[in-house]
Enzyme design. Structure first.
Site, PDB file in Angstrom:
ATOM      1  N   GLU A  35     101.686  79.748 -24.321  1.00  0.00           N
ATOM      2  CA  GLU A  35     102.061  79.074 -25.298  1.00  0.00           C
ATOM      3  C   GLU A  35     103.747  79.002 -24.835  1.00  0.00           C
ATOM      4  OE1 GLU A  35     102.603  80.821 -29.322  1.00  0.00           O
ATOM      5  OE2 GLU A  35     103.772  79.217 -29.886  1.00  0.00           O
ATOM      6  N   ARG A 272      95.364  94.439 -21.760  1.00  0.00           N
ATOM      7  CA  ARG A 272      96.951  93.735 -21.569  1.00  0.00           C
ATOM      8  C   ARG A 272      97.527  94.739 -20.597  1.00  0.00           C
ATOM      9  NH1 ARG A 272      98.763  90.429 -25.518  1.00  0.00           N
ATOM     10  NH2 ARG A 272     100.991  90.835 -24.984  1.00  0.00           N
ATOM     11  N   LYS A 282     107.207  88.279 -26.058  1.00  0.00           N
ATOM     12  CA  LYS A 282     108.077  87.277 -25.780  1.00  0.00           C
ATOM     13  C   LYS A 282     109.096  87.115 -26.996  1.00  0.00           C
ATOM     14  CE  LYS A 282     104.891  84.285 -24.685  1.00  0.00           C
ATOM     15  NZ  LYS A 282     104.171  82.969 -24.878  1.00  0.00           N
TER      16      LYS A 282
END
Ligand code: ATP
Ligand code: MG
Length: 573
Positions: A35, A272, A282
């Site tokens: 994104e 992850r 982020k």
């Protein structure tokens, strides 16, 4: 750097199996779907190495797809930086796609869902909807709007898209199952209204935007992705991913595939990357940047790709680190020491050595009466084949303050006026004779005599001393700003602590020192360096202080260095 030979990871095994079974006519297609709401961090690199790595290894293609479904948070600045970072890491995509490329198709699909009685417009607030969700063991409560007539749903959804409905007043929900044990099936939101922000690519064209679950699987399908690889938190989304695709693929095949064929994407999940003493989100990084708690996304303390690059990490070392940690299906935490160890190991044998004195005190060699001379020093000690450099030498030098003690105890082997011989690295043996102090008792000058027959590289150069110290000739010394970094956070796992993560920042994560550096630094810093075919900033080792690179803040009359890593390795295997 040679990548270590390793066993296939579990996703590579799946891919090999699929190839053997002839699935998707032998096509391998992956995507990396960031994104564009922030800069890439080293967690993303783990996904990138997987997505691009699979395509490279199995002769497939990996596309870059921007998951740009939320104009409130997204920006072209991020789109550009993401592309730059991926290229710098050494990966090449097939195509660049945007989820926003599919807004029209997705909208049409949503209309079809409504017509088929599979979606409805809900006028409740987000809070009300959340309260009705139930728990994994208790069914949820149906929205009072759940059974509104198809015509009304159509009319309202179209009004939402025309911008006639205020943000947050209505959403489009899939009508699936309010009692499903998988909470994601309890009438998930498909569309929301966003009129406040123009989209960075589609401008004001859309007033409704699809949610992740309604966009991701479809986008994969529209592109012909075969293996849709993501992280473990999406395991619980996978049934919904399949459900939405089922509505227009398989038995319902509606021809929406680029190949005119019903190629079915499958989602696979790996763990992850989390690293100690930092954050990997982020949202949190953006907060640090916006509030000036770091100097920007590329602050060398940040775990971003651009931060690591500015810090002096090479693409090869970052990829090597990812290779070392591997891929599993269990969440865990990686010791930041391993990352530091990896870059240190990669620089050990290549970074030329340069001398810099961090806490200088002047040394005067009282019996040295010449104009000065040039000392030839090896770039890397013990490796004459890696070249030599010239160091000006004269009567006045800088040495480290800590290398002299006026009243030294017997375990101190460096300079003191007790007559002990000490070698100036690559040069002569000296003996201290005394010192001078200012009115506050601080030593301002150390005096010594040298032995002209003790020069390194000559016969007298073989004479052993208990200590060797670093030095830099005074007149030619460069004033250099060295930025020394420590871990960004003071605690091992800031995300697991209660309270505000900003209170956990390490107050000593940046120390700035002005030092006196040997003037060969000027040449070293301009030499281009290529590692594994990727242009890198030039590294060098400041003796005893660590590995450094030149920071872009450097100008013609100001040299700024970043410490990539200290010399001390805390990593335990
Ligand atoms: P963040 O929480 O930092 O915003 P994200 O997962 O929302 O991260 P995306 O831009 O959606 O960020 O991620 C793009 C891809 O990178 C996804 O496939 C995601 O699974 C992967 N990814 C993100 N963070 C990590 C991580 N820490 N480790 C491995 N993969 C990651
Ligand atoms: Mg995300």
């Amino acid at each position: 750097m040679e990548a270590e030979e390793r066993n296939l990871n579990f996703i590579e095994q799946i891919v090999e199996n699929d190839l053997q079974e002839g699935k998707n006519d032998g096509r391998i297609q992956t995507r990396f779907p960031p994104e564009p709401n922030g800069y890439l961090h080293i967690g993303h690199v783990k996904a990138i190495c997987m997505d691009f790595g699979i395509a490279e290894r199995y002769n497939g293609v990996c596309n870059l797809r921007f998951d740009d479904t939320n104009p409130v948070k997204e920006d072209v600045e991020y789109v550009d930086s993401i592309q730059q970072d991926i290229r710098w890491l050494g990966f090449r995509w097939g195509n660049v796609y945007y989820a926003s490329d599919y807004f029209e198709q997705l909208y049409n699909l949503a209309i079809q869902f409504i017509k088929d009685g599979k979606a409805y417009v809900d006028e409740q607030t987000a809070e009300q909807i959340a309260l009705q969700k139930g728990t994994p063991t208790e069914p949820g409560v149906a929205s009072p709007y759940r059974d509104r007539p198809i015509e009304e749903n159509l009319r309202l959804f179209e009004a939402m898209q025309r911008g006639e409905i205020e943000d947050g007043r209505m959403v489009l929900r899939a009508k699936i199952d309010m009692a499903n044990p998988n909470m994601h099936f309890r009438d998930p939101i498909m569309y929301r209204i966003i009129t406040t922000h123009p989209h960075h690519r589609t401008g004001r064209r859309w007033n409704v935007y699809p949610m992740y679950d309604f966009a991701h699987g479809q986008s994969d399908y529209f592109e012909g992705v075969t293996h849709s690889i993501c992280t473990l938190e999406f395991v619980v989304h996978r049934p919904l991913y399949d459900y939405f695709i089922d509505q227009f693929a398989g038995d319902n095949f509606a021809g929406l595939s680029p190949y005119g064929k019903d190629y079915r994407p499958h989602q696979y999940e790996f763990n992850r990357l989390n690293i100690t003493y930092t954050v990997m989100s982020k949202r949190k990084m953006l907060q640090l940047v916006k509030e000036g708690l770091v100097r920007g996304w590329d602050d060398p303390r940040m775990p971003t790709v651009c931060g690591l690059r500015r810090r002096g990490y090479t693409a090869a070392a970052i990829r090597e680190f990812i290779n070392k940690i591997g891929y599993t299906k269990v969440e865990g935490m990686i010791d930041i020491g391993l990352l530091e160890h990896t870059i240190r190991e990669s620089l050990k044998e290549t970074a030329p050595r340069v001398c810099a004195i961090f806490d200088p005190v002047k040394l005067i060699i009282t019996n040295y009466n010449g104009e000065g001379e040039t000392i030839i020093a090896e770039n890397i000690d013990g490796h004459p084949e890696l070249g030599t450099r010239e160091m000006p030498f004269a009567r006045e030098l800088y040495i480290e303050r800590g290398d002299f003690q006026e009243a030294a105890d017997k375990n101190f082997y460096r300079l003191s006026p007790m007559g002990r011989e000490v070698r100036l690295k690559s040069a002569y043996i000296i003996q201290a004779t005394g010192c001078e102090k200012d009115s506050e008792g601080n030593i301002t000058t150390v005096y010594a005599t040298y032995d002209p027959d003790s020069k390194s590289g000559t016969e007298g150069g073989n004479r052993k001393t208990k200590a060797t110290i670093n030095w830099v000739e005074c007149r030619s010394a460069l004033d250099v700003e060295a930025r020394l970094y420590d871990r960004l956070f003071a605690v091992e796992n800031p995300s697991a602590e209660e309270g505000d993560f900003r209170d956990l920042l390490n107050p000593d994560s940046l120390k700035v020192v002005t030092c006196k550096a040997e003037n060969s630094l000027r040449e070293v810093m301009h030499q281009p360096q290529v590692i594994d075919g990727i242009a890198q900033v030039k590294h060098f080792q400041l003796l005893k202080q660590g590995y450094f690179v030149v920071d872009p803040d450097t100008t013609d009359n100001r040299i700024v260095l970043n410490r990539t890593a200290s010399l001390k390795d805390n990593w335990q295997k």
